[in-house]
Design a protein around this motif. Structure first.
Motif, PDB file in Angstrom:
ATOM      1  N   ALA A 131       0.816  -1.217   0.000  1.00 49.80           N
ATOM      2  CA  ALA A 131       0.000   0.000   0.000  1.00 49.80           C
ATOM      3  C   ALA A 131       0.850   1.267   0.000  1.00 49.80           C
ATOM      4  O   ALA A 131       0.610   2.185  -0.799  1.00 49.80           O
ATOM      5  N   ALA A 132       1.830   1.351   0.890  1.00 45.32           N
ATOM      6  CA  ALA A 132       2.618   2.580   1.021  1.00 45.32           C
ATOM      7  C   ALA A 132       3.407   2.924  -0.250  1.00 45.32           C
ATOM      8  O   ALA A 132       3.296   4.042  -0.763  1.00 45.32           O
ATOM      9  N   PRO A 133       4.222   1.994  -0.778  1.00 50.13           N
ATOM     10  CA  PRO A 133       4.984   2.375  -1.991  1.00 50.13           C
ATOM     11  C   PRO A 133       4.098   2.672  -3.193  1.00 50.13           C
ATOM     12  O   PRO A 133       4.406   3.563  -3.989  1.00 50.13           O
ATOM     13  N   LEU A 134       2.985   1.958  -3.345  1.00 48.32           N
ATOM     14  CA  LEU A 134       2.087   2.218  -4.470  1.00 48.32           C
ATOM     15  C   LEU A 134       1.345   3.539  -4.287  1.00 48.32           C
ATOM     16  O   LEU A 134       1.141   4.282  -5.250  1.00 48.32           O
ATOM     17  N   TYR A 135       0.944   3.843  -3.053  1.00 46.67           N
ATOM     18  CA  TYR A 135       0.238   5.099  -2.797  1.00 46.67           C
ATOM     19  C   TYR A 135       1.131   6.294  -3.111  1.00 46.67           C
ATOM     20  O   TYR A 135       0.679   7.294  -3.667  1.00 46.67           O
ATOM     21  N   GLN A 158      -6.762  -4.733  -9.695  1.00 45.82           N
ATOM     22  CA  GLN A 158      -7.148  -3.331  -9.731  1.00 45.82           C
ATOM     23  C   GLN A 158      -8.081  -2.951  -8.585  1.00 45.82           C
ATOM     24  O   GLN A 158      -7.998  -1.840  -8.059  1.00 45.82           O
ATOM     25  N   ASP A 159      -8.983  -3.850  -8.164  1.00 45.97           N
ATOM     26  CA  ASP A 159      -9.906  -3.490  -7.081  1.00 45.97           C
ATOM     27  C   ASP A 159      -9.152  -3.268  -5.773  1.00 45.97           C
ATOM     28  O   ASP A 159      -9.466  -2.347  -5.010  1.00 45.97           O
ATOM     29  N   VAL A 160      -8.141  -4.095  -5.495  1.00 50.93           N
ATOM     30  CA  VAL A 160      -7.312  -3.886  -4.305  1.00 50.93           C
ATOM     31  C   VAL A 160      -6.550  -2.570  -4.428  1.00 50.93           C
ATOM     32  O   VAL A 160      -6.490  -1.768  -3.489  1.00 50.93           O
ATOM     33  N   PHE A 161      -5.959  -2.345  -5.597  1.00 51.75           N
ATOM     34  CA  PHE A 161      -5.195  -1.129  -5.840  1.00 51.75           C
ATOM     35  C   PHE A 161      -6.074   0.123  -5.702  1.00 51.75           C
ATOM     36  O   PHE A 161      -5.638   1.140  -5.149  1.00 51.75           O
ATOM     37  N   GLN A 162      -7.322   0.044  -6.194  1.00 52.11           N
ATOM     38  CA  GLN A 162      -8.222   1.204  -6.116  1.00 52.11           C
ATOM     39  C   GLN A 162      -8.489   1.610  -4.669  1.00 52.11           C
ATOM     40  O   GLN A 162      -8.587   2.793  -4.360  1.00 52.11           O
ATOM     41  N   ARG A 163      -8.625   0.632  -3.794  1.00 52.15           N
ATOM     42  CA  ARG A 163      -8.894   0.953  -2.394  1.00 52.15           C
ATOM     43  C   ARG A 163      -7.694   1.613  -1.745  1.00 52.15           C
ATOM     44  O   ARG A 163      -7.844   2.513  -0.924  1.00 52.15           O
ATOM     45  N   VAL A 164      -6.509   1.181  -2.128  1.00 52.40           N
ATOM     46  CA  VAL A 164      -5.285   1.817  -1.633  1.00 52.40           C
ATOM     47  C   VAL A 164      -5.199   3.253  -2.142  1.00 52.40           C
ATOM     48  O   VAL A 164      -4.927   4.196  -1.389  1.00 52.40           O
ATOM     49  N   LEU A 189       5.294  -7.536 -10.112  1.00 54.43           N
ATOM     50  CA  LEU A 189       4.924  -6.518  -9.136  1.00 54.43           C
ATOM     51  C   LEU A 189       5.876  -6.534  -7.945  1.00 54.43           C
ATOM     52  O   LEU A 189       6.425  -5.497  -7.548  1.00 54.43           O
ATOM     53  N   VAL A 190       6.097  -7.706  -7.364  1.00 52.47           N
ATOM     54  CA  VAL A 190       6.960  -7.815  -6.178  1.00 52.47           C
ATOM     55  C   VAL A 190       8.387  -7.391  -6.520  1.00 52.47           C
ATOM     56  O   VAL A 190       9.007  -6.604  -5.803  1.00 52.47           O
ATOM     57  N   CYS A 191       8.915  -7.932  -7.622  1.00 52.77           N
ATOM     58  CA  CYS A 191      10.293  -7.608  -7.992  1.00 52.77           C
ATOM     59  C   CYS A 191      10.429  -6.145  -8.408  1.00 52.77           C
ATOM     60  O   CYS A 191      11.460  -5.518  -8.150  1.00 52.77           O
ATOM     61  N   GLY A 192       9.382  -5.604  -9.027  1.00 55.10           N
ATOM     62  CA  GLY A 192       9.427  -4.202  -9.407  1.00 55.10           C
ATOM     63  C   GLY A 192       9.524  -3.266  -8.228  1.00 55.10           C
ATOM     64  O   GLY A 192      10.140  -2.201  -8.308  1.00 55.10           O
ATOM     65  N   LEU A 193       8.928  -3.672  -7.109  1.00 54.94           N
ATOM     66  CA  LEU A 193       8.961  -2.848  -5.898  1.00 54.94           C
ATOM     67  C   LEU A 193      10.186  -3.116  -5.035  1.00 54.94           C
ATOM     68  O   LEU A 193      10.724  -2.191  -4.405  1.00 54.94           O
ATOM     69  N   TYR A 194      10.639  -4.383  -4.983  1.00 52.28           N
ATOM     70  CA  TYR A 194      11.624  -4.753  -3.968  1.00 52.28           C
ATOM     71  C   TYR A 194      12.929  -5.330  -4.510  1.00 52.28           C
ATOM     72  O   TYR A 194      13.787  -5.707  -3.729  1.00 52.28           O
TER      73      TYR A 194
END
Length: 500
Positions: free
Chosen positions: A90-94, A244-250, A405-410
């Motif tokens: 949530a934090a890095p994507l937000y 996308q639904d999870v991402f939208q809530r974030v 997604l995971v590797c792109g962030l971490y």
């Protein structure tokens, strides 16, 4: 009377959704509610979106057949997904301030990865939304006493949900989710009290289920059983993270802190309340064993509705079906909106670069309409159970979108080439096992695809870096040889001068 109560509630929630639609003025309002949602609304929309038909009908039916071990995917895997999203994503994507999850793949890896992952995400929603539409058809058929057919119920349900989702977008979804969460909690607890009294109390039901071995959670010490158990858990737990639904809530939250804890609290609340329908369904085995015996092998999803209709008073019926409709509507509206927004933003918009924001908003609504029609036809022709439709929905995102997604962030060394190889390897491994009959000698298709995706990401990223490294070393050595040759010539010339 039950049907009229249900219809009245249905129309009320649609009206509330349309009122919320007045807050939509641009694509950001439509897609992520302008990033204005407070903590209680983020928590409510996380909970209500995931507490859908599978939680009320699918999971309890699976629990009766297979016990706690059979529902490791949902609610265990699904609730852990939401908690993991809150804690790690949530934090890095937000902070990236994006409109869709596809925008992350574009920014991190480029256009090719954006298109492939977006298509995988959109396709994955067919099963999830299809499950909600199927459940709507079932509910309308039941509460009307068979006067409304299941197919007609599907079209009525999807059509009315489409109305407020089409105009209100995320604002309408969030406001109606808040109402529906309240109805779900009150309705489930109310009917739980009624059914508990019929079965002799909570302790009697829990004790009976324990004696029957329904609380056995971990698989027996057999390699195939353990791998199947792990696969079921990770398919929902990891496969539903890049959605996308999870991402939208974030992204809809007012702040980064709300994005994090709204997801964690919503996931925890979902986990706790998912056991209420399981309790209700198991109570039916003690209250009306004959009915359960008749439906357990033919249509176990009908056990809970049949129990409520046959044994509960009218008010309890209203509370149960109100809660059930709330669960389905909140989930269906969110899952109609999410793929439509991401398809428009990440597939259509780049193909039409001169679109104004107003025209892009129109396209989002047209795609929402089109997706609703497609998924309703899909639900009409699907033979899978509600639980299986939801469980299978996340396999494609697990093998194609989770690892990038995971590797792109971490993982800083993740590259565009690595992401592409991961997607192709993940899909190829998944499809190969499916075409071979659904299982390799030991590894089910989703796990095979996930492992192949991880290997593809590592190999695709590092091979390119090794090639660049080798070229760099080769260039240095070549330049070094040239310098040495030049130095040798110079030295030889100096020696010749001295000799001369």
């Amino acid at each position: 009377m039950l049907l009229w109560f249900v219809l009245a509630y249905w129309l009320l929630s649609v009206a509330i959704g349309l009122i919320a639609a007045t807050r939509v003025h641009n694509t950001r309002d439509f897609a992520v509610a302008g990033r204005h949602l407070p903590f209680y609304m983020v928590t409510a929309t996380v909970f209500a979106t995931w507490f859908g038909s599978e939680a009320v009908l699918g999971v309890p039916a699976t629990f009766l057949n297979e016990g706690l071990r059979g529902v490791v995917a949902d609610p265990f895997g699904s609730s852990m997904c939401l908690i993991l999203v809150g804690l790690f994503f949530a934090a890095p994507l937000y902070r990236m301030n994006l409109l869709t999850i596809g925008d992350f793949y574009k920014r991190r890896y480029g256009r090719g990865v954006e298109v492939l992952t977006t298509l995988a995400i959109v396709i994955s929603y067919l099963g999830w939304v299809g499950a909600q539409i199927s459940a709507l058809g079932l509910v309308f058929n039941v509460v009307s006493g068979g006067e409304i057919g299941k197919v007609a119920g599907m079209w009525i349900g999807s059509g009315t949900i489409l109305v407020y989702t089409l105009f209100g977008g995320m604002w309408a979804v969030a406001v109606t989710d808040l109402l529906q969460m309240v109805i779900i909690v009150i309705g489930m607890l109310w009917i739980g009290g009624e059914v508990s009294g019929m079965a002799g109390g909570v302790g009697a039901v829990v004790g009976h289920a324990m004696n029957e071995g329904k609380f056995a959670f971990f698989p027996p010490p057999d390699a195939r059983e353990i791998i199947a158990f792990v696969t079921a858990a990770v398919t929902m737990m990891f496969g539903s993270i890049p959605q996308q639904d999870v991402f939208q809530r974030v992204q809809s939250a007012k702040s980064e802190r709300i994005a994090v804890w709204g997801s964690v609290f919503g996931g925890s609340l979902y986990f706790l309340f998912a056991f209420v329908p399981m309790f209700l369904a198991y109570s039916a085995t003690m209250i009306d064993p004959e009915m359960v015996g008749r439906l357990i092998s033919s249509d176990s999803q009908m056990i809970l509705p049949e129990l409520v209709l046959g044994r509960a008073p009218l008010f309890a019926q209203v509370m149960f079906f109100g809660a059930l409709l709330s669960a389905i509507k909140s989930c269906a509206s969110a899952t109609l909106l999410a793929p439509s927004v991401t398809f428009t933003e990440n597939i259509l918009k780049p193909a039409m670069p001169h679109l104004t924001d107003r025209k892009l908003l129109l396209w989002m609504r047209l795609v929402t309409l089109t997706f609703t029609v497609i998924v309703t036809f899909y639900a009409m022709n699907s033979k899978a159970s509600i639980f299986k439709m939801v469980e299978n929905a996340y396999q494609v995102t697990l093998v194609a979108a989770f690892v990038p997604l995971v590797c792109g962030l971490y993982w800083r060394q993740a590259t565009n080439q690595g992401a592409l190889v991961s997607i192709f390897c993940g899909l190829a491994g998944w499809l190969a096992v499916h075409l071979a009959g659904g299982e390799s000698p030991f590894i089910p298709a989703p796990l095979a695809g996930l492992i192949a995706g991880v290997v593809g990401m590592i190999a695709g990223s590092l091979v390119k870096q090794f090639i660049h490294h080798d070229i760099h070393v080769h260039d240095r050595l070549r330049h070094g040889h040239h310098a040495a040759d030049a130095h040798g010539v110079a030295h030889e010339g100096i020696g010749a001068v001295h000799r001369h």
